[in-house]
Design a protein around this motif. Sequence first.
Motif, PDB file in Angstrom:
ATOM      1  N   THR A   7      40.539  37.027  40.610  1.00 52.73           N
ATOM      2  CA  THR A   7      40.742  38.061  41.617  1.00 52.73           C
ATOM      3  C   THR A   7      39.628  37.897  42.642  1.00 52.73           C
ATOM      4  O   THR A   7      38.450  37.878  42.284  1.00 52.73           O
ATOM      5  CB  THR A   7      40.694  39.468  40.993  1.00 52.73           C
ATOM      6  OG1 THR A   7      41.651  39.532  39.930  1.00 52.73           O
ATOM      7  CG2 THR A   7      41.003  40.536  42.026  1.00 52.73           C
ATOM      8  N   HIS A   8      40.020  37.771  43.910  1.00 51.17           N
ATOM      9  CA  HIS A   8      39.035  37.446  44.942  1.00 51.17           C
ATOM     10  C   HIS A   8      39.159  38.376  46.140  1.00 51.17           C
ATOM     11  O   HIS A   8      40.237  38.890  46.448  1.00 51.17           O
ATOM     12  CB  HIS A   8      39.187  35.987  45.389  1.00 51.17           C
ATOM     13  CG  HIS A   8      40.547  35.679  45.917  1.00 51.17           C
ATOM     14  ND1 HIS A   8      40.887  35.860  47.238  1.00 51.17           N
ATOM     15  CD2 HIS A   8      41.662  35.218  45.304  1.00 51.17           C
ATOM     16  CE1 HIS A   8      42.155  35.507  47.410  1.00 51.17           C
ATOM     17  NE2 HIS A   8      42.646  35.122  46.246  1.00 51.17           N
ATOM     18  N   ALA A   9      38.032  38.562  46.821  1.00 48.40           N
ATOM     19  CA  ALA A   9      37.990  39.351  48.044  1.00 48.40           C
ATOM     20  C   ALA A   9      38.694  38.582  49.164  1.00 48.40           C
ATOM     21  O   ALA A   9      38.828  37.353  49.113  1.00 48.40           O
ATOM     22  CB  ALA A   9      36.543  39.641  48.428  1.00 48.40           C
ATOM     23  N   ARG A  11      37.646  37.768  51.952  1.00 48.75           N
ATOM     24  CA  ARG A  11      36.764  36.861  52.702  1.00 48.75           C
ATOM     25  C   ARG A  11      36.860  35.405  52.246  1.00 48.75           C
ATOM     26  O   ARG A  11      36.408  34.503  52.924  1.00 48.75           O
ATOM     27  CB  ARG A  11      35.321  37.334  52.639  1.00 48.75           C
ATOM     28  CG  ARG A  11      34.660  37.165  51.294  1.00 48.75           C
ATOM     29  CD  ARG A  11      33.157  37.436  51.390  1.00 48.75           C
ATOM     30  NE  ARG A  11      32.438  36.948  50.268  1.00 48.75           N
ATOM     31  CZ  ARG A  11      32.101  35.688  50.049  1.00 48.75           C
ATOM     32  NH1 ARG A  11      32.437  34.760  50.893  1.00 48.75           N
ATOM     33  NH2 ARG A  11      31.414  35.339  48.975  1.00 48.75           N
ATOM     34  N   ARG A  55      42.298  40.578  46.061  1.00 51.66           N
ATOM     35  CA  ARG A  55      42.020  41.983  45.781  1.00 51.66           C
ATOM     36  C   ARG A  55      42.934  42.827  46.663  1.00 51.66           C
ATOM     37  O   ARG A  55      43.041  42.606  47.849  1.00 51.66           O
ATOM     38  CB  ARG A  55      40.560  42.303  46.078  1.00 51.66           C
ATOM     39  CG  ARG A  55      40.188  43.744  45.774  1.00 51.66           C
ATOM     40  CD  ARG A  55      38.700  44.002  45.891  1.00 51.66           C
ATOM     41  NE  ARG A  55      37.902  43.159  45.018  1.00 51.66           N
ATOM     42  CZ  ARG A  55      37.800  43.301  43.693  1.00 51.66           C
ATOM     43  NH1 ARG A  55      38.476  44.232  43.083  1.00 51.66           N
ATOM     44  NH2 ARG A  55      37.032  42.509  42.990  1.00 51.66           N
ATOM     45  N   GLY A  62      34.631  46.292  43.482  1.00 54.26           N
ATOM     46  CA  GLY A  62      33.672  45.899  44.484  1.00 54.26           C
ATOM     47  C   GLY A  62      33.100  44.498  44.407  1.00 54.26           C
ATOM     48  O   GLY A  62      32.437  44.070  45.340  1.00 54.26           O
ATOM     49  N   ASP A  64      33.022  40.452  44.742  1.00 56.49           N
ATOM     50  CA  ASP A  64      33.751  39.494  45.575  1.00 56.49           C
ATOM     51  C   ASP A  64      34.682  38.602  44.758  1.00 56.49           C
ATOM     52  O   ASP A  64      35.716  38.172  45.248  1.00 56.49           O
ATOM     53  CB  ASP A  64      32.777  38.593  46.350  1.00 56.49           C
ATOM     54  CG  ASP A  64      32.062  39.324  47.458  1.00 56.49           C
ATOM     55  OD1 ASP A  64      32.556  40.376  47.918  1.00 56.49           O
ATOM     56  OD2 ASP A  64      30.987  38.837  47.877  1.00 56.49           O
ATOM     57  N   SER A 100      27.872  38.163  43.916  1.00 59.13           N
ATOM     58  CA  SER A 100      28.839  39.210  43.599  1.00 59.13           C
ATOM     59  C   SER A 100      30.014  38.638  42.807  1.00 59.13           C
ATOM     60  O   SER A 100      31.153  38.592  43.271  1.00 59.13           O
ATOM     61  CB  SER A 100      29.327  39.863  44.893  1.00 59.13           C
ATOM     62  OG  SER A 100      30.190  40.927  44.618  1.00 59.13           O
TER      63      SER A 100
END
Length: 116
Positions: A7-9, A11, A55, A62, A64, A100
């Motif tokens: 699971t990734h942000a 960005r 995400r 929260g 990353d 993160s």
Amino acid sequence: MPLVEITHAARFDDAQLRLLAERLPHEVSLAVECPEEPYDGDLRPGDVDLRFRPRGPYDAGGLDLVIEVRSRWTASRAETRDDRCERLRRFLVDLVGTPSVGVFLTLPVAGWAQGE
């Protein structure tokens, strides 16, 4: 066969995700290798299953990057699971350039079968 949820942000761009897809199978295999299931360095289809998920807007946490590794329980894996998580987390921090990162290693009693 480890199952790996990533699971990734938002960005993370395609190049970073591609790098994760290329490098994670080997690193996860190192993280879960044990006498009962030794890793010979030669990954074949079905050895590691990666599942990427961005995400979502309602996801909480929260970090990353969160990696969840599920691999069959063995006594030697269970004894050193925290060390295995930390080694994989350090690799990921270096690879993606952010602290993160979270790694969760689950070792259920399980079986696996696959066809060609």
